[in-house]
Motif scaffolding. Structure first.
Motif, PDB file in Angstrom:
ATOM      1  N   GLU A   6       0.882  -1.166   0.000  1.00  0.00           N
ATOM      2  CA  GLU A   6       0.000   0.000   0.000  1.00  0.00           C
ATOM      3  C   GLU A   6       0.926   1.224   0.000  1.00  0.00           C
ATOM      4  OE1 GLU A   6       0.452  -1.225   3.387  1.00  0.00           O
ATOM      5  OE2 GLU A   6      -0.045  -3.167   2.505  1.00  0.00           O
ATOM      6  N   ASP A   7       0.407   2.391  -0.380  1.00  0.00           N
ATOM      7  CA  ASP A   7       1.296   3.551  -0.517  1.00  0.00           C
ATOM      8  C   ASP A   7       1.841   4.048   0.825  1.00  0.00           C
ATOM      9  OD1 ASP A   7       0.925   3.581  -3.268  1.00  0.00           O
ATOM     10  OD2 ASP A   7      -1.006   4.582  -2.998  1.00  0.00           O
ATOM     11  N   ARG A   8       1.030   3.940   1.857  1.00  0.00           N
ATOM     12  CA  ARG A   8       1.437   4.376   3.212  1.00  0.00           C
ATOM     13  C   ARG A   8       1.985   5.795   3.228  1.00  0.00           C
ATOM     14  NH1 ARG A   8       3.516  -0.779   6.718  1.00  0.00           N
ATOM     15  NH2 ARG A   8       2.158  -2.314   5.772  1.00  0.00           N
ATOM     16  N   LEU A   9       1.212   6.706   2.642  1.00  0.00           N
ATOM     17  CA  LEU A   9       1.567   8.123   2.656  1.00  0.00           C
ATOM     18  C   LEU A   9       0.667   8.837   3.651  1.00  0.00           C
ATOM     19  CD1 LEU A   9       1.669   8.610  -1.217  1.00  0.00           C
ATOM     20  CD2 LEU A   9       3.665   8.433   0.282  1.00  0.00           C
ATOM     21  N   CYS A  10       1.142   9.969   4.179  1.00  0.00           N
ATOM     22  CA  CYS A  10       0.297  10.786   5.058  1.00  0.00           C
ATOM     23  C   CYS A  10      -0.683  11.539   4.155  1.00  0.00           C
ATOM     24  CB  CYS A  10       1.134  11.758   5.879  1.00  0.00           C
ATOM     25  SG  CYS A  10       2.211  10.909   7.031  1.00  0.00           S
ATOM     26  N   ALA A  11      -1.942  11.122   4.192  1.00  0.00           N
ATOM     27  CA  ALA A  11      -2.932  11.592   3.207  1.00  0.00           C
ATOM     28  C   ALA A  11      -3.145  13.102   3.248  1.00  0.00           C
ATOM     29  CB  ALA A  11      -4.252  10.868   3.438  1.00  0.00           C
ATOM     30  N   HIS A  12      -2.978  13.712   4.426  1.00  0.00           N
ATOM     31  CA  HIS A  12      -3.262  15.149   4.548  1.00  0.00           C
ATOM     32  C   HIS A  12      -2.068  16.001   4.118  1.00  0.00           C
ATOM     33  CE1 HIS A  12      -1.250  13.861   8.151  1.00  0.00           C
ATOM     34  NE2 HIS A  12      -0.909  15.108   8.394  1.00  0.00           N
ATOM     35  N   LEU A  13      -0.901  15.397   3.995  1.00  0.00           N
ATOM     36  CA  LEU A  13       0.291  16.150   3.581  1.00  0.00           C
ATOM     37  C   LEU A  13       0.433  16.104   2.062  1.00  0.00           C
ATOM     38  CD1 LEU A  13       2.967  14.945   6.185  1.00  0.00           C
ATOM     39  CD2 LEU A  13       1.593  17.027   6.259  1.00  0.00           C
TER      40      LEU A  13
END
Lengths: 277, 201
Positions: free
Chosen positions: B76-83
């Protein structure tokens, strides 16, 4: 549909005018509905006051507003408001800070959780009046409302922040571990966004709770110079005008504090994002 | 670059009664790419989680990973969605390398206008590219790529693969893939995992 003869500017102007009209209508609805509801309940109050027809039992809205206006023009009124506001705010902020820190420690250490959770449960379950009476034995009345507000808000803050911490995205935490993201950056980028909604919900509940319990403590302790003392005096003199006027003041202060806290919290994500990057 | 090979010695990993890896041995030579292939559920992701230090083996050991700087493109991408994309990349970079985040994102084909949007507003393919840029911008000693090209559209995939190949030069990397051409493109040694007959899988 715009006719072909209309210019692009005309179409843009029409679009922006209709958008502005729509916005104005929705704003009118937003403000209008609560206003209608408030007027309805004031009418019910007025009707009840007419029916009772005894000012000392139930003063009319007009009498209460007149009394409030009288009070508002005295220095004593603002001194009293400031006295209670300062102590209840100290209790609330103290509970927010201590509750959040205790929750963070409990999330990090099972031993802390085991130690702190029963204490928090006891504080949550115990009647507020028991604390007030005990505190009257231990401390002077000037500190009473701050300590009682602190004790009432603490369990709400602790439970909500702990819940928020436990709802953090584990996959993001794993990624942060692999990439060795520094602690402060991790808190700003992952922990805070997860915890903030829970913290905001706790603040919303906590502000009202702080005012209710704080003023109750002031009434029972007859704290000198407080709103509680004014309420106590109003009861002694059978002045429902004063009781209702001060109650209105408490409601307004509580709503204003809640709004200020939530407005402050809405600014946090932007600051957090900047500090994360 | 790692000095000694990363070695898994007879590693066994189980979750409850379910044995995922049974006595697996693997050597990753420094500066090489190893592609792990095999059917779903064979334990590829568990194996790389052991390499990333996210799991510990029940038996056996993993050596040569102590002190390594690691990076990963997770399944999964595992990015901070709000950033935004830049903030996501900068989050994992040292203070002195943070300025390179924009360049890395440009190299995976992200348009300047997309750099400042919260990543939740980006398409799946764009998020994947941000995740790839994040993993490869770090300059890690060990890079794990768990199906990194999944979700990329045909138009951007070749350029991103080229970027990955260039960034992996001289690094130790593990690629999980079902596509032999990806392994071949990255010049990877292919290791095929299979279910252990003894486990009845």
């Amino acid at each position: 549909m715009p006719t072909p003869s209309r210019s692009v500017e005309q179409c843009r102007e029409m679009t922006s005018t209709s958008a502005a009209n729509g916005e104005a209508a929705s704003r009118a609805k937003r403000v209008g509905r609560p206003l209608v509801a408030a007027l309805f309940w004031v009418a019910v109050w007025q009707f009840a006051a007419w029916s009772v027809d005894k000012d000392f039992l139930l003063a009319s809205p007009w009498a209460v507003m007149t009394r409030l206006a009288e009070l508002a023009f005295t220095i004593d009124f603002w001194g009293t408001v400031g006295w209670s506001l300062a102590r209840i705010a100290i209790g609330f902020v103290g509970a927010a800070v201590v509750g959040a820190l205790a929750a963070a420690l409990a999330a990090a250490s099972r031993m802390v959780d085991t130690l702190v959770s029963p204490l928090i449960s006891t504080i949550r379950s115990a009647p507020v009046v028991s604390f007030i009476i005990l505190l009257l034995l231990w401390t002077d009345t000037s500190k009473l409302s701050a300590i009682v507000a602190f004790l009432m808000v603490l369990p709400v803050m602790y439970a909500s922040v702990l819940e928020g911490i436990r709802h953090r995205d584990r996959s993001l935490l794993e990624a942060a571990r692999v990439f060795r993201v520094p602690f402060a950056s991790r808190v700003a980028a992952i922990d805070m966004p997860a915890v903030l909604p829970f913290f905001a919900a706790a603040c919303r509940v906590g502000v009202g709770l702080a005012w209710k319990s704080g003023v109750a403590a002031e009434v029972i302790g007859v704290a000198d110079g407080s709103i509680g003392e004014r309420l106590y005096e109003a009861k002694l003199f059978l002045s429902s005008e004063d009781i209702l006027a001060w109650t209105l003041v408490i409601v307004v202060l509580s709503v204003a504090c809640e709004s200020a806290v939530l407005r402050l919290l809405r600014r946090v994500p932007g600051r957090v994002e900047r500090s994360a990057s | 670059m790692t000095r000694e090979p990363i070695t898994m010695h007879s590693v066994t990993k189980r979750y409850g009664n379910h044995v995922v890896l049974d006595g697996v041995g693997l050597v990753l030579e420094p500066g090489t790419v190893t592609a792990l292939t095999g059917p779903n559920g064979v334990g590829k992701t568990t194996l790389v989680r052991l390499l990333l230090g996210l799991e510990t083996p029940d038996w056996g050991s993993v050596t040569g990973v102590a002190g390594l700087r690691r990076a990963a493109v997770f399944q999964e991408d595992r990015l901070c969605a709000h950033l935004d994309a830049v903030a996501n990349v900068r989050l994992v970079l040292d203070r002195s390398h943070r300025a390179s985040a924009v360049d890395e994102l440009a190299l995976v084909g992200l348009e300047p206008a997309d750099l400042t949007k919260p990543v939740r507003e980006l398409s799946g393919g764009q998020r994947r590219r941000v995740a790839i840029a994040r993993a490869l911008a770090v300059g890690a000693d060990l890079v794990v790529l768990d199906e990194p090209f999944t979700g990329l559209d045909a138009g951007t995939k070749p350029a991103v693969m080229e970027y990955v190949r260039e960034r992996l030069t001289g690094r130790t990397a593990v690629l999980i893939t079902h596509d032999p051409t990806e392994a071949e493109f990255l010049g990877a040694r292919v290791v095929r995992l299979r279910h252990s007959p003894g486990l009845g899988l």
